[in-house]
Design an enzyme around this catalytic site. Structure first.
Site, PDB file in Angstrom:
ATOM      1  N   GLY A  88      -6.469  -9.737  -9.742  1.00 51.10           N
ATOM      2  CA  GLY A  88      -5.969 -10.962 -10.349  1.00 51.10           C
ATOM      3  C   GLY A  88      -6.523 -12.231  -9.729  1.00 51.10           C
ATOM      4  O   GLY A  88      -6.049 -13.317 -10.040  1.00 51.10           O
ATOM      5  N   SER A  95     -14.323 -11.136 -11.717  1.00 55.44           N
ATOM      6  CA  SER A  95     -15.242 -11.045 -12.863  1.00 55.44           C
ATOM      7  C   SER A  95     -15.671 -12.441 -13.314  1.00 55.44           C
ATOM      8  O   SER A  95     -16.863 -12.692 -13.531  1.00 55.44           O
ATOM      9  CB  SER A  95     -14.622 -10.254 -14.019  1.00 55.44           C
ATOM     10  OG  SER A  95     -13.450 -10.866 -14.491  1.00 55.44           O
ATOM     11  N   ASP A 121      -9.635 -18.394 -16.257  1.00 60.54           N
ATOM     12  CA  ASP A 121     -10.346 -17.943 -15.062  1.00 60.54           C
ATOM     13  C   ASP A 121     -11.715 -18.600 -14.937  1.00 60.54           C
ATOM     14  O   ASP A 121     -12.063 -19.181 -13.908  1.00 60.54           O
ATOM     15  CB  ASP A 121     -10.529 -16.421 -15.095  1.00 60.54           C
ATOM     16  CG  ASP A 121      -9.200 -15.693 -15.128  1.00 60.54           C
ATOM     17  OD1 ASP A 121      -8.156 -16.367 -15.018  1.00 60.54           O
ATOM     18  OD2 ASP A 121      -9.219 -14.459 -15.272  1.00 60.54           O
TER      19      ASP A 121
HETATM   20  P1  ADP Z   1     -10.675  -9.246 -11.539  1.00 58.18           P
HETATM   21  O1  ADP Z   1     -11.474 -10.206 -12.364  1.00 58.18           O
HETATM   22  O2  ADP Z   1      -9.199  -9.450 -11.659  1.00 58.18           O
HETATM   23  O3  ADP Z   1     -11.091  -9.204 -10.102  1.00 58.18           O
HETATM   24  P2  ADP Z   1     -11.877  -7.347 -13.335  1.00 58.18           P
HETATM   25  O4  ADP Z   1     -11.598  -5.924 -13.593  1.00 58.18           O
HETATM   26  O5  ADP Z   1     -11.787  -8.317 -14.457  1.00 58.18           O
HETATM   27  O6  ADP Z   1     -10.946  -7.788 -12.123  1.00 58.18           O
HETATM   28  O7  ADP Z   1     -13.344  -7.493 -12.748  1.00 58.18           O
HETATM   29  C1  ADP Z   1     -13.775  -6.694 -11.677  1.00 58.18           C
HETATM   30  C2  ADP Z   1     -15.177  -6.192 -11.958  1.00 58.18           C
HETATM   31  O8  ADP Z   1     -16.126  -7.288 -11.903  1.00 58.18           O
HETATM   32  C3  ADP Z   1     -15.677  -5.212 -10.904  1.00 58.18           C
HETATM   33  O9  ADP Z   1     -15.224  -3.891 -11.155  1.00 58.18           O
HETATM   34  C4  ADP Z   1     -17.195  -5.356 -11.086  1.00 58.18           C
HETATM   35  O10 ADP Z   1     -17.621  -4.652 -12.228  1.00 58.18           O
HETATM   36  C5  ADP Z   1     -17.358  -6.852 -11.368  1.00 58.18           C
HETATM   37  N1  ADP Z   1     -17.601  -7.599 -10.105  1.00 58.18           N
HETATM   38  C6  ADP Z   1     -16.836  -8.555  -9.575  1.00 58.18           C
HETATM   39  N2  ADP Z   1     -17.353  -9.000  -8.407  1.00 58.18           N
HETATM   40  C7  ADP Z   1     -18.478  -8.309  -8.180  1.00 58.18           C
HETATM   41  C8  ADP Z   1     -19.474  -8.295  -7.136  1.00 58.18           C
HETATM   42  N3  ADP Z   1     -19.407  -9.107  -6.074  1.00 58.18           N
HETATM   43  N4  ADP Z   1     -20.493  -7.436  -7.262  1.00 58.18           N
HETATM   44  C9  ADP Z   1     -20.570  -6.623  -8.329  1.00 58.18           C
HETATM   45  N5  ADP Z   1     -19.682  -6.576  -9.330  1.00 58.18           N
HETATM   46  C10 ADP Z   1     -18.643  -7.408  -9.270  1.00 58.18           C
HETATM   47 MG    MG Z   2     -11.350 -10.361 -14.483  1.00 58.47          MG
END
Ligand code: ADP
Ligand code: MG
Length: 396
Positions: free
Chosen positions: A128, A132, A176
């Site tokens: 959260g 992403s 976001d």
């Molecule tokens: P949130 O946005 O709440 O953290 P999400 O499920 O929307 O969760 O997004 C998480 C996904 O975004 C990860 O599983 C990955 O695919 C991608 N992601 C986020 N940060 C990174 C990073 N630093 N390197 C690679 N992928 C990332």
């Molecule tokens: Mg997200």
């Protein structure tokens, strides 16, 4: 703050070549400080960018290949041709930056040549804090800068959201990406998600930091309960229309207008849901006015009221979030503590005096684990800037 020198070493190990030509960018994570479950009711949210997030190192290549790597996913790299960007399930996380490249290309601003790109995220994924949105806005910001294109941060946020919605098939709102793009140090953002009307609000907190507590509870119920709450809000609007024929969203009512006619809502449950929404929107507006006077204490009280309303009226907290908030409020130096995000797990945000942070970590962890059996994580931060380019580190 990420160690840019160390990341440079990792970049060279992965991609070879020279330090010259590597450029550095960052985009923050974000937290919603107050205003929960208000966005889809036509109300305000109040997010802020964090002082930690995602870092990107990139270097142009002589060909048309994009090579993607992430320190967070060391076993999953991606290599794609600029002329063949498409969603592929097996590309996993790489679909997030690829989606942004795809949108840039559609808008006629795709990269002119290939790049090597290394990401490093300090945001826990899926908790959260919007990792992403951070990686999307970061990719867009960096590639637009590289191409010498002017950057309109709101347009960039919309482009990033579109890539998440359409390329990745994830239905997220605009908050976001908006917060990650438009954040400013020591300022929160008052944002109306439908119209994108917004303004920065000072959040002067020299003595205080934000402590984000991750419950590490998997958020299983979120989708079905989220849909249930949305239809309860629709139900309330339908019944209130007898009194206010023009009404389409609960956010259009003042608390007084709501109270006068609330009796028309038959179900007491639906009435409680609507009461939360109307009062929560009012709390956001009160937050703006107290913060503009520099009154963090009253803001902390509004945070507490918000959580209590989400617990008792909207019923989206759950045992873990309640346990963490209860423990936090017992620590001296805590002005306020609440859940943040959709609820049923994920994170809390607390406003904590900086001298109390160590005690906070110890006491909240002990009490939280005692109640839930789960081990929490804490992230101490302040309100930081939106996406930006960073200076290259001085190489020894
Ligand atoms: P949130 O946005 O709440 O953290 P999400 O499920 O929307 O969760 O997004 C998480 C996904 O975004 C990860 O599983 C990955 O695919 C991608 N992601 C986020 N940060 C990174 C990073 N630093 N390197 C690679 N992928 C990332
Ligand atoms: Mg997200």
């Amino acid at each position: 703050m990420a160690d840019l020198k160390q990341l440079t070493g990792q970049f060279l190990t992965l991609f070879g070549g020279e330090v010259e030509g590597i450029r550095y960018y960052q985009a923050p994570g974000r937290v919603n400080l107050i205003g929960e479950h208000t966005d889809y009711n036509g109300g305000y949210v109040f997010p802020a960018a964090l002082t930690f997030g995602t870092t990107l190192l990139l270097r142009p290549r002589g060909d048309r290949v994009l090579r993607f790597a992430s320190t967070n996913f060391p076993h999953k790299q991606g290599e794609v041709l600029l002329d063949g960007i498409e969603y592929r399930e097996e590309d996993d996380w790489v679909n997030y930056p690829k989606g942004v490249v795809n949108e840039l290309q559609i808008s006629g601003r795709g990269p002119a040549q290939g790049y090597d790109l290394l990401y490093h995220g300090e945001i826990p994924n899926g908790s959260g804090l919007s990792s992403s949105a951070s990686i999307e806005v970061l990719t867009g910001y960096a590639l637009l800068s590289e191409g010498g294109h002017p950057i309109d941060r709101t347009e960039l946020a919309l482009l990033a959201q579109k890539s998440e919605n359409e390329f990745n098939g994830v239905q997220c709102g605009i908050m976001d990406q908006f917060a990650v793009a438009n954040g400013r140090r020591d300022q929160a953002m008052l944002l109306m998600c439908d119209t994108l009307e917004f303004r920065h609000v000072p959040f002067e907190s020299e003595e205080y930091v934000l402590v984000i507590g991750n419950t590490n509870k998997r958020r299983g119920l979120v989708d079905s309960k989220y849909n249930e709450r949305r239809s309860e809000c629709d139900q309330a609007v339908e019944e209130l229309k007898e009194a206010y024929p023009e009404l389409t969203l609960l956010g259009q009512l003042t608390p007084e207008q709501f109270h006068t006619e609330a009796g028309r809502i038959e179900s007491m449950t639906v009435r409680r849901r609507a009461l939360h929404v109307v009062e929560e929107i009012d709390r956001v507006l009160q937050s703006v006015s107290v913060l503009e006077k520099g009154d963090l204490h009253t803001f902390g009280q509004l945070m507490n009221d918000s959580h209590d309303s989400l617990r008792d009226l909207y019923e989206v907290t759950g045992k873990e979030l309640d346990a963490m908030v209860d423990a936090a409020r017992k620590v001296p130096g805590v002005l306020g503590s609440r859940m943040t995000g959709a609820g049923f797990g994920g994170c809390t945000v607390s406003l904590v005096h900086k001298d109390s942070v160590d005690r906070f970590r110890e006491e909240v962890a002990a009490q939280y684990t005692g109640v839930t059996g789960l081990v929490p994580d804490f992230y101490v931060c302040s309100i930081g800037d939106g996406a930006s380019q960073l200076d290259a580190p001085i190489q020894a």
